[in-house]
Scaffold this motif. Sequence first.
Motif, mmCIF file in Angstrom:
data_model
loop_
_atom_site.group_PDB
_atom_site.id
_atom_site.type_symbol
_atom_site.label_atom_id
_atom_site.label_comp_id
_atom_site.label_asym_id
_atom_site.label_seq_id
_atom_site.Cartn_x
_atom_site.Cartn_y
_atom_site.Cartn_z
ATOM 1 N N ILE A 227 0.837 -1.198 0.000
ATOM 2 C CA ILE A 227 0.000 0.000 0.000
ATOM 3 C C ILE A 227 0.876 1.253 0.000
ATOM 4 N N ALA A 228 1.911 1.244 0.845
ATOM 5 C CA ALA A 228 2.812 2.397 0.924
ATOM 6 C C ALA A 228 3.588 2.578 -0.372
ATOM 7 N N ALA A 229 3.975 1.465 -1.006
ATOM 8 C CA ALA A 229 4.718 1.556 -2.267
ATOM 9 C C ALA A 229 3.894 2.218 -3.364
ATOM 10 N N HIS A 230 2.595 2.034 -3.313
ATOM 11 C CA HIS A 230 1.707 2.651 -4.286
ATOM 12 C C HIS A 230 1.261 4.046 -3.844
ATOM 13 N N GLY A 231 1.669 4.461 -2.652
ATOM 14 C CA GLY A 231 1.238 5.759 -2.136
ATOM 15 C C GLY A 231 -0.257 5.823 -1.894
ATOM 16 N N ASP A 232 -0.833 4.695 -1.469
ATOM 17 C CA ASP A 232 -2.293 4.599 -1.362
ATOM 18 C C ASP A 232 -2.800 4.700 0.074
ATOM 19 N N GLN A 233 -1.945 5.169 0.998
ATOM 20 C CA GLN A 233 -2.429 5.334 2.367
ATOM 21 C C GLN A 233 -3.510 6.411 2.402
ATOM 22 N N PRO A 234 -4.600 6.170 3.145
ATOM 23 C CA PRO A 234 -5.679 7.155 3.214
ATOM 24 C C PRO A 234 -5.262 8.385 4.023
ATOM 25 N N LYS A 235 -5.718 9.554 3.607
ATOM 26 C CA LYS A 235 -5.424 10.773 4.347
ATOM 27 C C LYS A 235 -6.299 10.902 5.592
ATOM 28 N N ALA A 236 -7.532 10.428 5.503
ATOM 29 C CA ALA A 236 -8.468 10.511 6.628
ATOM 30 C C ALA A 236 -9.209 9.182 6.744
ATOM 31 N N ARG A 371 -6.606 -0.813 2.485
ATOM 32 C CA ARG A 371 -6.097 0.499 2.883
ATOM 33 C C ARG A 371 -6.862 1.096 4.066
ATOM 34 N N LEU A 372 -8.020 0.523 4.406
ATOM 35 C CA LEU A 372 -8.818 1.019 5.534
ATOM 36 C C LEU A 372 -9.007 -0.032 6.614
ATOM 37 N N ARG A 373 -8.209 -1.081 6.559
ATOM 38 C CA ARG A 373 -8.438 -2.225 7.446
ATOM 39 C C ARG A 373 -8.193 -1.916 8.926
ATOM 40 N N TYR A 374 -7.125 -1.207 9.206
ATOM 41 C CA TYR A 374 -6.817 -0.945 10.622
ATOM 42 C C TYR A 374 -7.916 -0.079 11.224
ATOM 43 N N ALA A 375 -8.261 1.011 10.559
ATOM 44 C CA ALA A 375 -9.285 1.917 11.074
ATOM 45 C C ALA A 375 -10.643 1.226 11.128
ATOM 46 N N HIS A 440 1.044 -9.076 -5.630
ATOM 47 C CA HIS A 440 1.569 -9.390 -6.960
ATOM 48 C C HIS A 440 2.080 -8.123 -7.645
ATOM 49 N N ASN A 441 1.300 -7.059 -7.569
ATOM 50 C CA ASN A 441 1.709 -5.799 -8.206
ATOM 51 C C ASN A 441 2.964 -5.212 -7.575
ATOM 52 N N ASP A 442 3.028 -5.366 -6.208
ATOM 53 C CA ASP A 442 4.220 -4.846 -5.524
ATOM 54 C C ASP A 442 5.453 -5.647 -5.902
ATOM 55 N N GLY A 443 5.273 -6.989 -5.995
ATOM 56 C CA GLY A 443 6.401 -7.827 -6.392
ATOM 57 C C GLY A 443 6.830 -7.567 -7.819
ATOM 58 N N ALA A 444 5.848 -7.293 -8.686
ATOM 59 C CA ALA A 444 6.168 -6.997 -10.085
ATOM 60 C C ALA A 444 6.945 -5.693 -10.189
#
Length: 449
Positions: A227-236, A371-375, A440-444
């Motif tokens: 998620i971090a590699a794609h810069g997809d962390q949620p802002k809120a 990307r919203l699992r923890y919250a 898979h996408n991160d490994g690619a």
Amino acid sequence: MTSTNKAAKAASRKPPPGALKAYVASLTGTSLEYYDFAIYSVASALVFPKIFFPSNDEFVGLLLSFSAFAVGYLARPIGGIIFGRLGDKVGRKYVLVFTLVLIGVATILIGALPDYSVIGIWAPIILVLLRLGQGIGVGGEWGGAVLLSSEFGDPKKRGFWSSAAQIGPPAGNLMANGVLAVLAASLSTEAFLSWGWRVAFLASALLVVFGLIIRLKLEETPVFKAIAAHGDQPKAPIKEVFTKQPRALISAALSRVCPDVLYALFTVFVAVYATKELGMTTGDVLAAILIGSAFQLFLIPAAGALTDRFNRRMVYGIAAAATAAWIPVFFLIIQGRSELMLIIGVVVGLALHAFMYGPQAAYITEQFPARLRYAGSSLAYTLAGVIGGAVAPLIFTALYAASGSWYLIAGYLLLASIVTIVGLALGRNPQPEEDLRLLHNDGAQESHA
């Protein structure tokens, strides 16, 4: 079968890299934290009404003690909001380190707190504040511990890998009740109430240090790295959960109600009912809870794994329905004051809890996108605790005091079972493809780089 197929099959059985370490870390951490939480639960029923909430009316002292117990649950959403947000923005690992420290320090201070006879009204006030700290820590702990093991594990076997954090409560409960049982058996009642109970609280210092060593050695989970590699962390993340995932939040929260209420009955209120109403000893009750918790250590991961093979919601729902049927049977078989019947009743009750609690972590986390699992998971877990486990001992005590019987308590469990089944009906089935696609996408990307 060709050698290639055999190799592929063997590889599929092999745990993903880091999965076993994460499983142990998740199990160990939540075991230590629920040890802290469990000794408070037992003490709130057997010790605190006498030394922190003295009253001429025994039920008043018990209600005040259970009110302080409820504060820990009411504080959990605060921890869910604070740490759930951080967990989705900055990662799982260091959030889990902080929650462990918070719960451990609060528990140690409870063990050192002077009682009402020494500092008066300040004793229950400080106790409630420390209980608040415990609750905030647990509110942030659960979601992260679940993600720690599940996001290192095979997404197609999420029921099993997620169950690591679920073993924590019975393991912690087993340790807590074991320590308290030894202390109660080896000390006089006066010595146990004076200082013996404090030993169990203070001993958590060693457990916290051990847990910290394990967690600090862990890496961040592969899913969050992707998620971090794609810069997809949620802002809120908290806002997104409420605005974009309301059905998932409601489903996940309602699914927790029956397990929470059932667990409060068999680990907290049963101590009051068996000793006050039936005249059984504290040792009888603690023995039954210990044996029931020991069975849960194996039943919880087994139940999680079972729901990887069969429909998760179906297994969960059957256990919820069976709970409503078992409660009247439980109260009927223990009326003869038989220790054996009490043990059987508690073991079956906690087994039903295991078949809901084992797959619960997987069920709740898979309601939300990665990307919203923890919250999302933390909010569902903690908000449900407010309407489930937080008020359950209070409601049990009030219903029993009002009626002098167990019938209303059985009705309360029936209602809780219905609420959970409704929540399951609103939910979605497992979708491991999202994790597999992320990884898979991160490994690619790494291979291309």
